[in-house]
Design a protein around this motif. Sequence first.
Motif, short mmCIF file in Angstrom:
data_model
loop_
_atom_site.label_atom_id
_atom_site.label_comp_id
_atom_site.label_asym_id
_atom_site.label_seq_id
_atom_site.Cartn_x
_atom_site.Cartn_y
_atom_site.Cartn_z
N ARG A 30 -4.19 -8.34 -12.05
CA ARG A 30 -5.62 -8.63 -11.96
C ARG A 30 -5.97 -9.86 -12.79
NH1 ARG A 30 -9.82 -6.60 -14.69
NH2 ARG A 30 -8.58 -4.96 -15.68
N ASP A 31 -6.82 -10.72 -12.23
CA ASP A 31 -7.33 -11.90 -12.90
C ASP A 31 -8.74 -11.62 -13.39
OD1 ASP A 31 -6.52 -15.15 -12.73
OD2 ASP A 31 -8.67 -14.75 -12.92
N ASP A 32 -9.24 -12.41 -14.36
CA ASP A 32 -10.63 -12.18 -14.78
C ASP A 32 -11.62 -12.60 -13.71
OD1 ASP A 32 -10.19 -14.85 -15.03
OD2 ASP A 32 -10.92 -15.02 -17.10
N ASP A 33 -11.17 -13.40 -12.73
CA ASP A 33 -11.96 -13.71 -11.54
C ASP A 33 -11.76 -12.56 -10.56
OD1 ASP A 33 -13.08 -14.57 -9.18
OD2 ASP A 33 -11.98 -16.47 -9.10
N PRO A 34 -12.80 -11.80 -10.21
CA PRO A 34 -12.62 -10.61 -9.35
C PRO A 34 -12.09 -10.94 -7.95
CG PRO A 34 -14.95 -11.11 -9.64
CD PRO A 34 -14.20 -11.98 -10.62
N LEU A 35 -12.18 -12.20 -7.53
CA LEU A 35 -11.70 -12.57 -6.20
C LEU A 35 -10.25 -13.07 -6.23
CD1 LEU A 35 -14.81 -14.40 -4.65
CD2 LEU A 35 -14.06 -12.03 -4.33
N THR A 36 -9.68 -13.18 -7.41
CA THR A 36 -8.33 -13.71 -7.54
C THR A 36 -7.36 -12.62 -7.98
OG1 THR A 36 -9.18 -15.90 -8.11
CG2 THR A 36 -6.88 -15.44 -8.69
N SER A 37 -6.23 -12.57 -7.32
CA SER A 37 -5.15 -11.64 -7.69
C SER A 37 -3.84 -12.41 -7.71
CB SER A 37 -5.04 -10.49 -6.69
OG SER A 37 -6.23 -9.74 -6.65
N HIS A 38 -2.96 -12.00 -8.60
CA HIS A 38 -1.63 -12.59 -8.68
C HIS A 38 -0.62 -11.54 -8.26
CE1 HIS A 38 -3.42 -15.95 -10.89
NE2 HIS A 38 -4.12 -15.02 -11.53
N ILE A 39 0.29 -11.92 -7.40
CA ILE A 39 1.24 -10.96 -6.83
C ILE A 39 2.66 -11.39 -7.17
CG2 ILE A 39 2.04 -9.87 -4.70
CD1 ILE A 39 -0.77 -10.70 -3.53
N LEU A 40 3.38 -10.52 -7.85
CA LEU A 40 4.77 -10.78 -8.21
C LEU A 40 5.68 -9.98 -7.29
CD1 LEU A 40 4.56 -10.55 -12.11
CD2 LEU A 40 4.68 -12.61 -10.72
N VAL A 41 6.56 -10.69 -6.61
CA VAL A 41 7.49 -10.04 -5.68
C VAL A 41 8.92 -10.29 -6.16
CG1 VAL A 41 8.33 -9.92 -3.31
CG2 VAL A 41 5.91 -10.36 -3.75
N PRO A 42 9.64 -9.23 -6.53
CA PRO A 42 11.03 -9.40 -6.98
C PRO A 42 12.02 -9.31 -5.81
CG PRO A 42 10.34 -7.14 -7.31
CD PRO A 42 9.18 -7.85 -6.66
N THR A 43 13.08 -10.05 -5.95
CA THR A 43 14.20 -9.95 -5.02
C THR A 43 15.46 -9.73 -5.84
OG1 THR A 43 13.16 -11.43 -3.41
CG2 THR A 43 15.54 -11.11 -3.23
N VAL A 44 16.20 -8.69 -5.52
CA VAL A 44 17.43 -8.37 -6.25
C VAL A 44 18.57 -9.22 -5.69
CG1 VAL A 44 19.06 -6.57 -6.87
CG2 VAL A 44 16.62 -6.03 -6.69
N LEU A 45 19.18 -10.00 -6.57
CA LEU A 45 20.27 -10.89 -6.17
C LEU A 45 21.48 -10.63 -7.06
CD1 LEU A 45 18.24 -14.22 -5.87
CD2 LEU A 45 18.97 -12.72 -4.00
N GLY A 46 22.46 -9.91 -6.55
CA GLY A 46 23.65 -9.61 -7.34
C GLY A 46 23.30 -8.81 -8.58
N ASP A 47 23.56 -9.39 -9.74
CA ASP A 47 23.28 -8.69 -10.99
C ASP A 47 21.99 -9.18 -11.65
OD1 ASP A 47 24.08 -11.19 -11.70
OD2 ASP A 47 25.52 -10.56 -13.23
N GLY A 48 21.11 -9.80 -10.87
CA GLY A 48 19.87 -10.32 -11.42
C GLY A 48 18.68 -10.09 -10.51
N THR A 49 17.52 -10.48 -11.00
CA THR A 49 16.28 -10.34 -10.25
C THR A 49 15.54 -11.67 -10.26
OG1 THR A 49 16.07 -8.01 -10.87
CG2 THR A 49 14.08 -9.10 -10.06
N GLU A 50 15.11 -12.10 -9.07
CA GLU A 50 14.38 -13.35 -8.92
C GLU A 50 12.94 -13.03 -8.52
OE1 GLU A 50 16.15 -17.21 -7.10
OE2 GLU A 50 15.04 -16.22 -5.48
N TRP A 51 11.99 -13.58 -9.26
CA TRP A 51 10.58 -13.28 -9.05
C TRP A 51 9.87 -14.45 -8.36
CZ3 TRP A 51 8.33 -8.59 -10.37
CH2 TRP A 51 9.11 -7.74 -11.17
#
Length: 255
Positions: free
Chosen positions: A107-128
């Motif tokens: 959630r952002d302090d602007d009610p119309l703005t949202s930030h979305i984090l999407v992870p992808t699992v790659l081998g032994d790590g995670t890419e966001w």
Amino acid sequence: MDIRAEVWSPLQNTAVWLGAWLHGLESTDNLVDALGSLGGHHTLVDGRPLVDLLRELRQVTAGAITASEEPVLRLVLSGPGEAPALRAGTDAARAASASGVGAIVIRDDDPLTSHILVPTVLGDGTEWEWFTETAPLPAPAWLSPGEADQLLTRATGEAARLVEASGYRTDALNSPRLTVGTLADFYDTPGLPSSVPARAAKLFARADRVAAIIETVTDRLADHRIDPQLLGLWRHIRAARMAGVAYAVREFGRI
């Protein structure tokens, strides 16, 4: 089909750890250790390190932490027949569907703005991958832990009734407690922050227990005769995990 991918969510614990850290209830060192256990080496999609991701999270949530009663972050999960609760057709929705892991909405302090984090699992790590939306997202269910637990309990009972009515029997299911217990321990690893409210922890435990039972029957026992009865529980497991995260993070703000 990978049953575990459908009934277990390491992103659940990741979201809870991030929520506790954002509210000052966990140190950065503890957070980094937990994220390493949950997803290996974390980086942003452009190659920047985890510390940059955490720095940006601090910045965008600085004014949102106390801006409203809504949790500063929430978990979004999806599965067969259930699209992620993100704006259809957006890059974030496509990325979340492609990764199959889910997403964390910030959630952002602007009610119309949202930030979305999407992870992808790659081998032994995670890419966001980080997406910013400036239009309202689909409203979440906002289930309370009690409501989510009741729905999961009711669905489990209905599945058990359908299994019994089908006449299903197998000697391998006479005493599956050891296997189920081992799997439940696996789902709980590496655990949750000590500040997690008891109601959220109990809801996560119930979801883990049902997930372990499903995996025991459909994967460990390699018996798929009752898949329709058991797989219908997936949606309720996901709902329980999302409700538990929202409740925990909301309560973090009240501590």
